[in-house]
Design a protein around this motif. Structure first.
Motif, PDB file in Angstrom:
ATOM      1  N   ALA A   1       0.576  -1.274  -0.540  1.00  0.00           N
ATOM      2  CA  ALA A   1      -0.407   0.684   0.269  1.00  0.00           C
ATOM      3  C   ALA A   1       0.728   1.362   0.332  1.00  0.00           C
ATOM      4  N   SER A   2       2.087   1.444   0.192  1.00  0.00           N
ATOM      5  CA  SER A   2       3.010   2.514   0.886  1.00  0.00           C
ATOM      6  C   SER A   2       3.938   1.583   0.500  1.00  0.00           C
ATOM      7  N   PHE A   3       4.770   2.641   0.007  1.00  0.00           N
ATOM      8  CA  PHE A   3       6.853   2.558  -0.227  1.00  0.00           C
ATOM      9  C   PHE A   3       6.883   2.268   1.547  1.00  0.00           C
ATOM     10  N   MET A   4       6.392   2.847   2.475  1.00  0.00           N
ATOM     11  CA  MET A   4       7.575   2.533   3.409  1.00  0.00           C
ATOM     12  C   MET A   4       7.109   0.715   4.087  1.00  0.00           C
ATOM     13  N   ASP A   5       5.566   0.674   3.729  1.00  0.00           N
ATOM     14  CA  ASP A   5       5.279  -0.477   4.163  1.00  0.00           C
ATOM     15  C   ASP A   5       6.109  -1.768   3.215  1.00  0.00           C
ATOM     16  N   LYS A   6       6.313  -1.365   2.047  1.00  0.00           N
ATOM     17  CA  LYS A   6       7.012  -1.705   1.445  1.00  0.00           C
ATOM     18  C   LYS A   6       8.833  -2.078   2.223  1.00  0.00           C
ATOM     19  N   GLU A   7       9.264  -1.271   2.437  1.00  0.00           N
ATOM     20  CA  GLU A   7      10.460  -1.155   2.874  1.00  0.00           C
ATOM     21  C   GLU A   7      10.688  -1.747   4.360  1.00  0.00           C
ATOM     22  N   ILE A   8       9.299  -1.829   4.870  1.00  0.00           N
ATOM     23  CA  ILE A   8       9.466  -2.670   6.506  1.00  0.00           C
ATOM     24  C   ILE A   8       9.486  -4.080   6.289  1.00  0.00           C
ATOM     25  N   HIS A   9       8.832  -4.673   4.940  1.00  0.00           N
ATOM     26  CA  HIS A   9       9.590  -5.852   4.245  1.00  0.00           C
ATOM     27  C   HIS A   9      10.520  -6.194   4.046  1.00  0.00           C
ATOM     28  N   ASP A  10      11.448  -5.417   3.806  1.00  0.00           N
ATOM     29  CA  ASP A  10      12.328  -5.673   3.207  1.00  0.00           C
ATOM     30  C   ASP A  10      14.027  -5.535   4.045  1.00  0.00           C
TER      31      ASP A  10
ATOM     32  N   ILE B   1       8.077  -9.996  10.725  1.00  0.00           N
ATOM     33  CA  ILE B   1       7.341  -9.426   9.588  1.00  0.00           C
ATOM     34  C   ILE B   1       5.819 -10.105   9.286  1.00  0.00           C
ATOM     35  N   ASP B   2       5.877 -11.748   9.207  1.00  0.00           N
ATOM     36  CA  ASP B   2       4.967 -12.455   9.038  1.00  0.00           C
ATOM     37  C   ASP B   2       4.364 -12.731  10.176  1.00  0.00           C
ATOM     38  N   ARG B   3       4.343 -11.961  10.980  1.00  0.00           N
ATOM     39  CA  ARG B   3       3.221 -12.351  12.553  1.00  0.00           C
ATOM     40  C   ARG B   3       2.862 -10.392  12.760  1.00  0.00           C
ATOM     41  N   SER B   4       2.424 -10.110  12.173  1.00  0.00           N
ATOM     42  CA  SER B   4       2.266  -8.741  12.315  1.00  0.00           C
ATOM     43  C   SER B   4       0.977  -8.357  12.512  1.00  0.00           C
ATOM     44  N   GLY B   5       0.295  -9.355  11.946  1.00  0.00           N
ATOM     45  CA  GLY B   5      -1.028  -9.295  11.410  1.00  0.00           C
ATOM     46  C   GLY B   5      -1.948  -8.999  12.467  1.00  0.00           C
TER      47      GLY B   5
ATOM     48  N   MET C   1      12.122   5.239  22.228  1.00  0.00           N
ATOM     49  CA  MET C   1      11.879   6.509  21.417  1.00  0.00           C
ATOM     50  C   MET C   1      11.653   6.266  19.791  1.00  0.00           C
ATOM     51  N   GLU C   2      11.922   5.394  19.218  1.00  0.00           N
ATOM     52  CA  GLU C   2      11.825   5.540  17.933  1.00  0.00           C
ATOM     53  C   GLU C   2      10.913   5.231  17.841  1.00  0.00           C
ATOM     54  N   GLY C   3       9.756   4.353  18.522  1.00  0.00           N
ATOM     55  CA  GLY C   3       8.109   3.898  17.667  1.00  0.00           C
ATOM     56  C   GLY C   3       7.856   5.115  19.114  1.00  0.00           C
ATOM     57  N   ALA C   4       8.207   6.008  18.990  1.00  0.00           N
ATOM     58  CA  ALA C   4       7.260   7.527  19.470  1.00  0.00           C
ATOM     59  C   ALA C   4       7.496   8.143  18.506  1.00  0.00           C
ATOM     60  N   LEU C   5       8.613   8.574  18.395  1.00  0.00           N
ATOM     61  CA  LEU C   5       8.622   9.160  16.923  1.00  0.00           C
ATOM     62  C   LEU C   5       8.030   8.961  15.589  1.00  0.00           C
ATOM     63  N   LYS C   6       8.188   7.860  15.290  1.00  0.00           N
ATOM     64  CA  LYS C   6       7.281   7.037  14.336  1.00  0.00           C
ATOM     65  C   LYS C   6       5.991   7.334  14.387  1.00  0.00           C
TER      66      LYS C   6
ATOM     67  N   VAL D   1      11.604  -3.296  17.632  1.00  0.00           N
ATOM     68  CA  VAL D   1      11.377  -2.229  16.728  1.00  0.00           C
ATOM     69  C   VAL D   1      10.167  -2.573  15.360  1.00  0.00           C
ATOM     70  N   VAL D   2      10.398  -3.539  15.112  1.00  0.00           N
ATOM     71  CA  VAL D   2       9.557  -3.653  14.026  1.00  0.00           C
ATOM     72  C   VAL D   2       7.955  -3.624  13.582  1.00  0.00           C
ATOM     73  N   PRO D   3       7.527  -4.688  15.095  1.00  0.00           N
ATOM     74  CA  PRO D   3       6.093  -4.175  15.301  1.00  0.00           C
ATOM     75  C   PRO D   3       5.409  -2.906  15.564  1.00  0.00           C
ATOM     76  N   LEU D   4       6.245  -1.836  16.355  1.00  0.00           N
ATOM     77  CA  LEU D   4       6.140  -0.036  16.013  1.00  0.00           C
ATOM     78  C   LEU D   4       6.186   0.321  14.894  1.00  0.00           C
ATOM     79  N   GLN D   5       7.342   0.012  14.216  1.00  0.00           N
ATOM     80  CA  GLN D   5       6.883   0.553  13.283  1.00  0.00           C
ATOM     81  C   GLN D   5       5.565   0.329  11.897  1.00  0.00           C
ATOM     82  N   VAL D   6       5.064  -0.827  11.989  1.00  0.00           N
ATOM     83  CA  VAL D   6       3.775  -1.903  11.527  1.00  0.00           C
ATOM     84  C   VAL D   6       2.804  -0.523  12.235  1.00  0.00           C
ATOM     85  N   PHE D   7       2.756  -1.240  13.604  1.00  0.00           N
ATOM     86  CA  PHE D   7       2.026  -0.022  14.457  1.00  0.00           C
ATOM     87  C   PHE D   7       2.340   1.199  13.420  1.00  0.00           C
TER      88      PHE D   7
END
Ligand code: F6R
Length: 369
Positions: free
Chosen positions: A6-15, A205-209, A237-242, A338-344
């Motif tokens: 849906a977005s570049f960000m989502d793609k980049e999370i998967h990268d 990432i696979d568990r991020s549903g 801190m990074e989760g909050a910034l995102k 950090v990955v679940p926080l990015q996804v969130f």
């Protein structure tokens, strides 16, 4: 171009598994020793380094905070982390024995570039950790260790962050190897753990549903807090910034130990709080300290969203939600937590109908001071 995302960000999370794997690639010899021959700073200079100062902005600075814990532990060299714009405008104590590490995805951030110049004027050697080839910061530094995250299009940094953390681990292990702080087999053991991380990131990432589902339910949330200790602190801190930059939600990250020194006053019934829990297999009482922090905020009505390691049952009674990540050594765990926080943040912003790739008021590279 977005490869069905849906977005570049989502793609980049998967990268991200690739970003970490590619950053590790080709940096060891046949005997498993680290060879960072791109780091063109004389070995004798690196052996004599008595202080490391990391300069960076935003997300890149949080990578520096993670690096501090790892490098101090592995190398016994003091590491300071400073926002580049603050470093630049004070009178920092750096000299020929200081290694300044400038971290930047774009390699063009003006604040970081000015700090690099300032550090070199004082006689410090500057090593740049940069993602963009041919950019300005590496050209003005003594050496560069490239992250191999590939082009990052979304304004919010994700895969570059994981690659930056990975590069600082390589630097720390390289210095430990060079200075004899660690035996070659110890360095090799950490490297083996590091090489296992891309698969583990993929699992997160696979568990991020579930985290996506929760994010969509929380689209009307006014404020979210993030707590962590040790390397979990910069993750918080990074989760909050995102969340701030993507979803325009007020968010703050705290060191969990600070709670009773003030922030706990913010806890009222229903307040969502993410807590990054360290491995129960780790050193000291770190894990139990964080579990008691969760108990404290839960008792005051907080809605606790907990990120914990597989097998950690101790958090369950106090968690409204647990997002489990695979087991990993404490120092490497930020690559997972950090990955679940990015996804969130990405999912919540998408649910609000916002442009996650181009948040308001922000530019991908900040070329003015
Ligand atoms: C946050 C973000 C910014 C950058 C910061 C430094 O998602 O992208 O905080 O991390 O502006 O940028 P670089 O790494 O290009 O120096």
């Amino acid at each position: 171009e977005k490869g069905g995302f849906a977005s570049f960000m989502d793609k980049e999370i998967h990268d991200q598994p690739h970003a970490v794997a590619d950053t590790l690639l080709g940096r060891t010899d046949v005997r498993g020793q680290l060879v960072l021959d791109e780091v063109r700073i004389d070995e004798s200079v690196l052996r004599a380094v008595d202080k490391i100062v990391v300069i960076a902005c935003g997300t890149a600075a949080y990578a520096g905070h993670v690096a501090k814990y790892a490098i101090e532990h592995w190398c016994r060299i003091p590491v300071e982390v400073e926002l580049a714009h603050e470093f630049r405008y004070r009178d920092p104590v750096v000299d020929e024995q200081t290694l300044v590490v400038a971290i930047s995805q774009s390699g063009e951030t003006m604040d970081t570039l000015m700090a690099v110049r300032h550090a070199r004027e004082q006689g410090a050697k500057v090593l740049a950790i940069v993602n963009t080839h041919g950019s300005t910061i590496p050209r003005e530094s003594d050496a560069v260790l490239y992250t191999h995250a590939g082009p990052e299009i979304a304004v919010a940094s994700t895969k570059a962050f994981l690659a930056q953390i990975t590069a600082t681990y390589l630097l720390g292990l390289y210095l430990a190897q060079l200075r004899g702080n660690k035996f070659p087999d110890e360095v090799a053991a950490v490297l083996a753990e590091l090489r296992a991380m891309p698969d583990k990131i993929q699992q997160v990432i696979d568990r991020s549903g579930r985290v996506r589902e929760i994010a969509r339910w929380m689209a009307d949330t006014q404020s979210v807090l993030f707590l962590g200790r040790h390397v979990g602190f910069p993750v918080a801190m990074e989760g909050a910034l995102k969340l701030k930059e993507l979803a325009y939600i007020h968010a703050e990250g705290f060191a969990a130990g600070e709670l009773k020194h003030g922030p706990i006053a913010l806890i009222e019934p229903g307040q969502p709080v993410f807590v990054v829990v360290p491995s129960p297999r780790g050193r000291d009482s770190l894990h139990s300290k964080v579990v008691s922090n969760i108990q404290e905020i839960r008792a005051r009505g907080a809605r606790t969203l907990v990120i914990a390691e597989d097998g950690d049952e101790a958090v369950r009674p106090f968690a409204d939600e647990v997002f489990y990540v695979p087991q990993a050594p404490t120092l490497l765990a930020p690559l997972l937590a950090v990955v679940p926080l990015q996804v969130f943040a990405c999912e919540l912003a998408t649910a609000k109908g916002l442009d996650v790739d181009q948040p308001r008021n922000l530019a991908k590279s900040v070329t003015v001071e």
